[in-house]
Design an enzyme around this catalytic site. Structure first.
Site: not given
Ligand code: ATR
Length: 284
Positions: A70, A106
């Site tokens: 990520k 997220d």
């Protein structure tokens, strides 16, 4: 039916085989009648550059990115959305012609999940347990909305670091308290929302919780990012206290819904996605 026209999206990470994202997204594509398919790609760290270049050369529509890529992936993109850059992590990439743009859904997932139960999140006082990757995305997003955020982490130095980086990048002051029962109890008493972004309570430690019913109140909304098991011990305690609850599957589905909308430009069928997630979890 997969055909020569089918558009491909997927998940890049390692491991990826346990992921329920294929179930969630493929159900959504079916529901909307979109000719897309979602698959997983296991990518080792030394192959990340090639894999990202492959999105362009294979003309994938986009990918989700998970552990351990990520952060590293940002260096290989043409563009990164402002919030994802501040968070320092990308979990969704969209390809447009020859350009790759990174996003972080997220935080968006947390905001959307909370938004179903709470109006005006930006005016709320929020206690956030944890200071890892998930906490970071959530804390940046909430701070950006104007919420008053108090972070509490087992390792205090990590909470301090997160507070400092949010202050540096956004100019917003976030608070930090020790993860002790008395400190938490006092902070929660004065708060509207409690979020667990630690792995406490996740299988196989499902008996554990950082906060119990006695420490909560009926005007509180409690969200847990853990979705295995459902409900977690924390959410059971919250229910005992008369608080509203939002489970980790809702956040997972909402972050998937945000990715779906980034890729397709269409509104996500959230209820269908949630049902697919529940069914997939039942099989795990
Ligand atoms: P993620 O990317 O899912 O957030 P992570 O970056 O490994 O995962 O973060 C895990 C979080 O859970 C951290 O906040 C961690 O606290 P530490 O920073 O002190 O390690 C928290 N955590 C994990 N196990 C815990 C436990 N038993 N008690 C309290 N916090 C715990």
């Amino acid at each position: 039916m997969i055909s020569g026209e089918t558009k491909v999206v997927g998940l890049i990470g390692d491991p990826v085989t346990h992921s329920i994202s294929p179930n969630i997204h493929n159900s959504a594509f079916r529901e909307r009648g979109l000719d897309y398919v979602y698959v997983t790609f296991r990518v080792a760290p030394e192959n990340l550059y090639d894999a990202i270049a492959g999105i362009k050369s294979l003309e994938l529509e986009g990918v989700n990115v998970t552990v351990p890529h990520k952060t590293a992936v940002i260096g290989y993109l043409d563009e990164t959305d402002d919030m994802a850059r501040k968070i320092g992590a990308v979990n969704t990439i969209k390809r447009t012609d020859e350009s790759l743009k990174g996003f972080n859904t997220d935080g968006m997932g947390a905001r959307r999940a909370l938004g179903k139960e709470v109006e005006g999140i930006g005016d709320k006082e929020i206690v956030l347990l944890g200071a890892g990757g998930a906490a970071r995305a959530i804390a940046f997003t909430l701070a950006d909305l104007g919420s008053e955020v108090t972070i509490s982490n087992r390792t205090v130095s990590k909470a301090e670091e997160l507070v400092a980086v949010i202050g540096e990048k956004t100019g917003v002051k976030v608070n930090q308290i020790p993860q002790r029962r008395d400190n938490l109890k006092k902070a929660i008493r004065d708060s509207d929302i409690l979020i667990n972004s630690t792995s406490v309570g996740m299988h196989p430690t499902e008996d554990e919780t950082l906060v119990e019913a006695e420490d909560m109140h009926a005007d509180l909304t409690v969200m847990d990012i853990v979705y295995n098991p459902l409900p977690t011990r924390l959410l059971q305690e919250a229910e005992r206290a008369g608080a509203k609850t939002i489970d980790g599957l809702e956040m997972l589905v909402q972050q998937g819904a945000a990715a779906f909308e980034i890729w397709t430009g269409e509104s996500a069928p959230v209820e269908i996605m949630r049902r697919a997630a529940q069914e997939a979890m039942g099989g795990k």
